[in-house]
Structure formats: C-alpha cells, structure tokens
Design an enzyme around this catalytic site. Structure first.
Site, PDB file in Angstrom:
ATOM      1  N   LYS A  51       0.844  -1.202   0.000  1.00  0.00           N
ATOM      2  CA  LYS A  51       0.000   0.000   0.000  1.00  0.00           C
ATOM      3  C   LYS A  51       0.878   1.251   0.000  1.00  0.00           C
ATOM      4  O   LYS A  51       0.622   2.203  -0.743  1.00  0.00           O
ATOM      5  CB  LYS A  51      -0.948  -0.028   1.210  1.00  0.00           C
ATOM      6  CG  LYS A  51      -2.010  -1.114   1.077  1.00  0.00           C
ATOM      7  CD  LYS A  51      -2.779  -1.393   2.361  1.00  0.00           C
ATOM      8  CE  LYS A  51      -3.678  -2.624   2.161  1.00  0.00           C
ATOM      9  NZ  LYS A  51      -4.411  -3.031   3.359  1.00  0.00           N
ATOM     10  N   GLN A  95      -5.106  -1.859   9.561  1.00  0.00           N
ATOM     11  CA  GLN A  95      -4.811  -3.165   8.967  1.00  0.00           C
ATOM     12  C   GLN A  95      -5.361  -4.277   9.874  1.00  0.00           C
ATOM     13  O   GLN A  95      -5.072  -4.302  11.062  1.00  0.00           O
ATOM     14  CB  GLN A  95      -3.291  -3.300   8.775  1.00  0.00           C
ATOM     15  CG  GLN A  95      -2.874  -4.516   7.994  1.00  0.00           C
ATOM     16  CD  GLN A  95      -3.338  -4.479   6.533  1.00  0.00           C
ATOM     17  OE1 GLN A  95      -3.331  -3.425   5.894  1.00  0.00           O
ATOM     18  NE2 GLN A  95      -3.758  -5.617   6.004  1.00  0.00           N
ATOM     19  N   ASP A 120     -11.341   1.876   3.391  1.00  0.00           N
ATOM     20  CA  ASP A 120     -11.623   0.434   3.274  1.00  0.00           C
ATOM     21  C   ASP A 120     -13.119   0.189   3.048  1.00  0.00           C
ATOM     22  O   ASP A 120     -13.522  -0.916   2.692  1.00  0.00           O
ATOM     23  CB  ASP A 120     -11.179  -0.306   4.552  1.00  0.00           C
ATOM     24  CG  ASP A 120      -9.831  -1.009   4.383  1.00  0.00           C
ATOM     25  OD1 ASP A 120      -9.438  -1.258   3.232  1.00  0.00           O
ATOM     26  OD2 ASP A 120      -9.193  -1.313   5.405  1.00  0.00           O
TER      27      ASP A 120
END
Ligand code: NDP
Length: 284
Positions: A51, A95, A120
């Site tokens: 990322k 995460q 997300d």
C-alpha cells in the site's frame, strides 16, 4: 488447453492507478493515506508495504502508524482521532486482523474512523450508503473487480452473477456493486444446497470463500467470466485461488489468475478510494 481470456490484474491495476493519479492531478490535491498497523503480523506487513509502495508510485502522501502489539483500545482510538483531525490525511485504514487482545474491539475501532476517510469502506455509514445507492467509499476488493469488468468490456446488465461467499469485506459488497450494475445476483455460502447447479447458471461467477481450487470445471457454464478472489497458501511459496485455474480456464470465457489477479486490483482501488475521499473532503 487454456481457452479463456486471462484478465491480468497487472494490466487493470495499472489502469485504475493511472486514472486515480490523473483525477488527483485534475483536482490539484495531494491525497494522503494513513495506515495503522498494530503488532507485527508478517502477512499484514507485506500488505502494508504494498500500500505504501503504491502511494509512492503515484506521488501520494503515505503515513505509517506502527503500534506495538500490546497497544490498548483507548490508545488505538486516540491515534484514529488524531488522524481524523489531520487535514493532510484523507484516507485512514486499520490493517486487520488486530492482535488477539483487541479482536473484540474491531468493529468499535473501525467505527471510530470518520466515514469520509474510511477508504476500506467498512464503516456502517459507507455500508449503508452503498446499499441505498448513495455515493460511498466501497470496499476495495469488490470495487476493484467491478472496475476491471468495466475496463475489460464485460457487461453486467441483465447478467446472472453468482457470488460464493457472504463476508462483509468481499461477498456482500460485491453483491451490492453488481446489483447497482443491473446484474441479477445470487449469493451462496456454506449452507447453500446444490451449489454446482447454481454456479452453472452464472454468467459472472465470483469465488470468495478461501478454499483452494474449490471451483471445478463442472461448476462453470461455458463462456462464463470467472473472478477468483481467493488467496490460499498451499505450500510455503505457492499461492492458489478458490478456482481450479487450469481446468476452469478450458471452458470459461474469461478468468482472473492467482497470483496476478484480484490482489493487485485491491491495492489499486485503495488508491482510487483515497482520491475519492480527498475529493469529498475538499468539497470539489
Ligand atoms: P471469509 O472467511 O470471511 O468468508 C468466506 C465465505 O465463504 C463465507 O461466507 C462462507 O460461508 C463461505 N464458504 C465457506 N465454505 C464454503 C463452501 N464450501 N461453499 C460455499 N460457501 C462457502 O473470507 P473473505 O471473504 O474475507 O475472503 C475470502 C477469500 O478471499 C480468502 O481466500 C481471502 O484470503 C481472499 N481475499 C482476497 C483479497 C484480495 O485482495 N484478493 C481480499 C480479501 C480476501 P458462511 O458465511 O456460511 O460461513
């Protein structure tokens, strides 16, 4: 013999990233992403690095918040509050998975991210926006698959899409996105009866269950588009998807490989979500 068109994640990920970069330039914004990682899960570390690398490649700002495994819930929430208030950060992601001691707090932690920075797409506000057809930040994996179908010129309108898996991260949002693209959608899960009968009706078959080579050739309609979301490690260095790629590739019309397929689209779509978030926050 492989008859299917192979849908290369690399090719479509490059297109998604290019478009994200162009949009950021046209807005005159330098998008910023903060990734919060708690503990040192090695698989998570690889994803986080990818990322960051994608941000660097596109010239976006990227901020890494690495917290020790014994971080308390309150400490983690205060990091999120600080990032929510940071005008240079447009996207925040935590995460997953969180360390075992924080696992029960996962939803509370995700809910603390400002919905406008929730790149997300896991915040209930974005889930609700997506399911009611409002502008939303949608989960990156299914959203990336939809972009790939668009770029590949594979129609969804009036097509029967069958999704294997009903997770909040892949299966359910994929169903919403395909519905929004006028597909007729069937969602299957571990209690579904006569699975192969259903999957054989699919014009578009999405496999997101986490079982190596589960989808075999007899489960697929000739000419169907098969999207393999699964990532399964079967040997220390060998990854396979949820689809038996070689056998299904003989009868499918188009298929994504693993590796080199959907995984690359996910990171690319994250970049697009950061730009979308930056755009929403700038009011442009
Ligand atoms: P989950 O484990 O959360 O969900 C799996 C789903 O599959 C569940 O809905 C489950 O049903 C269903 N399922 C399990 N066994 C069967 C079966 N025999 N028949 C039908 N349905 C079944 O997984 P995720 O959605 O998070 O991930 C799925 C896969 O995708 C994994 O391999 C994961 O690694 C991969 N993945 C890849 C990403 C990428 O970037 N490419 C991103 C995210 C995930 P039930 O609900 O009844 O238990």
């Amino acid at each position: 013999m492989m008859a299917a068109r192979i849908l290369s994640g690399k090719e479509y990920a490059a297109k998604i990233k290019e478009a994200a970069k162009r949009e950021a330039e046209s807005l005159g914004i330098c998008p910023g992403l903060a990734v919060v990682m708690v503990g040192d899960n090695p698989a998570s570390a690889v994803y986080v690095r990818n990322k960051n690398k994608a941000c660097e490649e596109l010239g976006f700002r990227s901020l890494m918040e690495t917290l020790p495994a014994d971080t308390s819930k309150d400490e983690l929430l205060s990091v999120i509050d600080r990032l929510n208030a940071d005008g240079n950060i447009h996207g925040i992601l935590v995460q997953l998975p969180l360390p075992a001691a924080l696992a029960d707090a996962e939803q509370e932690v995700l809910n603390r991210i400002s919905p406008d920075k929730d790149v997300d797409g896991f915040h209930p506000v974005n889930v609700g926006r997506l399911s009611t057809g409002q502008e939303a930040l949608a989960p990156c994996t299914p959203a990336g698959c939809i972009k790939m179908l668009e770029y590949a010129g594979i129609p969804t309108d009036g097509k029967h899409a069958v999704i294997l898996g009903r997770s909040n991260i892949v299966g359910k949002p994929m169903a919403q996105l395909l519905l929004a693209k006028n597909a007729t959608v069937t969602i299957c899960h571990s209690h579904t009866k006569n699975l192969a009968e259903i999957t054989r009706q699919a014009d578009i078959l999405v496999a997101a269950i986490g079982k190596p080579k589960f989808v075999t050739a007899d489960m697929v309609k000739p000419g169907a588009t098969v999207i393999d979301v699964g990532i399964n490690r079967i040997e220390p260095k060998k990854l396979v998807g949820d689809v038996d790629f070689e056998a299904v590739g003989e009868i499918a019309g188009a298929i994504t490989p693993v590796p080199g397929g959907v995984g690359l689209l996910t990171v690319a779509m994250l970049m697009q979500n950061v730009v979308t978030a930056a755009k929403m926050q700038s009011g442009k």
